[in-house]
Design a protein around this motif. Structure first.
Motif, mmCIF file in Angstrom:
data_model
loop_
_atom_site.group_PDB
_atom_site.id
_atom_site.type_symbol
_atom_site.label_atom_id
_atom_site.label_comp_id
_atom_site.label_asym_id
_atom_site.label_seq_id
_atom_site.Cartn_x
_atom_site.Cartn_y
_atom_site.Cartn_z
ATOM 1 N N TYR A 1 -0.164 -39.652 23.365
ATOM 2 C CA TYR A 1 0.631 -40.634 22.587
ATOM 3 C C TYR A 1 0.018 -40.786 21.175
ATOM 4 O O TYR A 1 -0.995 -40.570 21.021
ATOM 5 C CB TYR A 1 0.364 -41.975 23.195
ATOM 6 C CG TYR A 1 0.792 -42.085 24.724
ATOM 7 C CD1 TYR A 1 1.947 -42.099 24.991
ATOM 8 C CD2 TYR A 1 -0.149 -42.234 25.746
ATOM 9 C CE1 TYR A 1 2.535 -42.371 26.297
ATOM 10 C CE2 TYR A 1 0.253 -42.514 27.000
ATOM 11 C CZ TYR A 1 1.632 -42.489 27.144
ATOM 12 O OH TYR A 1 2.256 -42.694 28.667
ATOM 13 N N VAL A 2 1.262 -40.877 20.240
ATOM 14 C CA VAL A 2 0.745 -41.459 18.941
ATOM 15 C C VAL A 2 0.954 -42.559 18.530
ATOM 16 O O VAL A 2 2.155 -43.353 18.572
ATOM 17 C CB VAL A 2 1.424 -40.360 17.828
ATOM 18 C CG1 VAL A 2 0.972 -40.526 16.330
ATOM 19 C CG2 VAL A 2 1.200 -39.012 18.183
ATOM 20 N N VAL A 3 -0.193 -43.600 18.432
ATOM 21 C CA VAL A 3 -0.119 -45.002 18.297
ATOM 22 C C VAL A 3 -0.397 -45.595 16.911
ATOM 23 O O VAL A 3 -1.019 -44.596 16.041
ATOM 24 C CB VAL A 3 -0.735 -45.569 19.439
ATOM 25 C CG1 VAL A 3 -0.023 -45.324 20.830
ATOM 26 C CG2 VAL A 3 -2.280 -45.782 19.117
ATOM 27 N N GLY A 4 -0.124 -46.590 16.365
ATOM 28 C CA GLY A 4 -0.567 -47.290 15.063
ATOM 29 C C GLY A 4 0.683 -48.058 14.564
ATOM 30 O O GLY A 4 1.717 -48.106 14.869
ATOM 31 N N PRO A 5 0.317 -48.789 13.596
ATOM 32 C CA PRO A 5 1.027 -49.895 12.842
ATOM 33 C C PRO A 5 2.244 -49.242 12.143
ATOM 34 O O PRO A 5 2.273 -47.915 11.773
ATOM 35 C CB PRO A 5 0.102 -50.729 12.128
ATOM 36 C CG PRO A 5 -1.275 -50.208 12.075
ATOM 37 C CD PRO A 5 -0.987 -49.083 12.920
ATOM 38 N N SER A 6 3.165 -49.714 11.889
ATOM 39 C CA SER A 6 4.479 -49.340 11.255
ATOM 40 C C SER A 6 4.016 -48.882 9.751
ATOM 41 O O SER A 6 3.218 -49.653 9.261
ATOM 42 C CB SER A 6 5.542 -50.333 11.088
ATOM 43 O OG SER A 6 6.341 -50.661 12.215
ATOM 44 N N GLY A 7 4.410 -47.650 9.366
ATOM 45 C CA GLY A 7 4.169 -47.086 8.119
ATOM 46 C C GLY A 7 2.681 -46.477 8.147
ATOM 47 O O GLY A 7 2.187 -45.979 7.106
ATOM 48 N N ALA A 8 2.151 -46.344 9.153
ATOM 49 C CA ALA A 8 0.907 -45.659 9.412
ATOM 50 C C ALA A 8 0.707 -44.137 8.964
ATOM 51 O O ALA A 8 -0.124 -43.626 8.672
ATOM 52 C CB ALA A 8 0.237 -46.011 10.676
#
Ligand code: ADP
Ligand code: ADP
Length: 228
Positions: A32-39
């Protein structure tokens, strides 16, 4: 399988979307690749199938250096990588069957092989009875099943999905995840950018978290780690 060494992507407007990625994804992994929008999640993923080129560094896919791959060889790469988008990107004038068959027809398979393979993947995603329908006659979840069928019809070793459940309700999202689990259990590597906290925290896999163009966390059986 997928390896990035000192990979950087600066867009022409000066935005540094990916800054110094060193990462290796092995055969059969589910990431999974996660993180805030624009990351930088989409940029990371797009470089894997050469939708974007890195401005620095090396990207190896199955030992093939795709950072220097000639443009005319990109279609060859794409045959070995299945790509799935949030908004499905089906061809509206083609039936379910034809949308899936399309990827095989361009590589000049025989009609018998095309038909049996298309039916096999439609069966896998549970859409064989709707083979004659058009995308606009299907629910969002069904359209995403078609796009998954299309992505795996060439038996790629890697499937890359950018927020595949982003437009789907929770129940449908779980159904779609079960299909990805099935694909992964058959040995296909899956890389999936997602904002779906419940899914990431329930179906545990490796988690790579990205913030401001940098990998800030990389854990086996990690959790989502953000509030939403
Ligand atoms: P995420 O997928 O995590 O939302 P993106 O990879 O889409 O992040 O974007 C990372 C950064 O790069 C953001 O600041 C975004 O605005 C910028 N960006 C993305 N695509 C482009 C583009 N084609 N041109 C310029 N900047 C872009
Ligand atoms: P099976 O023999 O596995 O039951 P069928 O031949 O009945 O499969 O086909 C199931 C559906 O697949 C058909 O209703 C049709 O919509 C679609 N289909 C099969 N072959 C083609 C084709 N060559 N082009 C378009 N659609 C097809």
């Amino acid at each position: 399988m997928i390896e990035m060494k000192d990979v950087q992507k600066m867009y022409p407007n000066g935005v540094m979307a990916v800054n110094g990625f060193n990462v290796r994804i092995n055969k059969g992994e589910f990431v999974y690749v996660v993180g805030p929008s624009g990351a930088g999640k989409s940029t990371f993923i797009k470089m894997m199938y050469r939708e974007e080129k890195p401005t620095k560094g090396t990207i190896l896919i199955n030992g093939m250096n795709i950072s220097t791959l000639k443009d005319h060889k990109v279609p060859f790469l794409r045959r070995h990588i299945g790509v799935i988008f949030q908004d499905f990107k089906l061809l509206p004038k083609l039936t379910v069957y034809e949308n899936v068959a399309f990827a095989l027809e361009v590589i000049e398979e025989t009609p018998e092989n095309i038909k049996s393979r298309v039916m096999e993947v439609l069966e896998l995603v549970g859409l064989k009875p709707k083979a004659r329908m058009f995308p606009d006659e299907l629910s969002g979840g069904e359209q995403q099943r078609v796009s998954i069928a299309r992505s795996i019809v060439n038996t790629p070793k890697v499937v890359i999905a950018d927020e595949p459940t982003g437009n789907l309700d929770p129940e449908t999202s779980w159904d779609i995840m079960n299909i990805f689990e099935e694909i992964n259990s058959r040995g296909t590597t899956v890389v999936m950018a997602t904002h779906n906290k419940d899914i990431v925290n329930t179906i545990r896999h490796r988690v790579i978290a990205i913030e401001n163009g940098q990998i800030v966390r990389d854990e086996q059986r990690g959790d989502y780690g953000y509030e939403s």
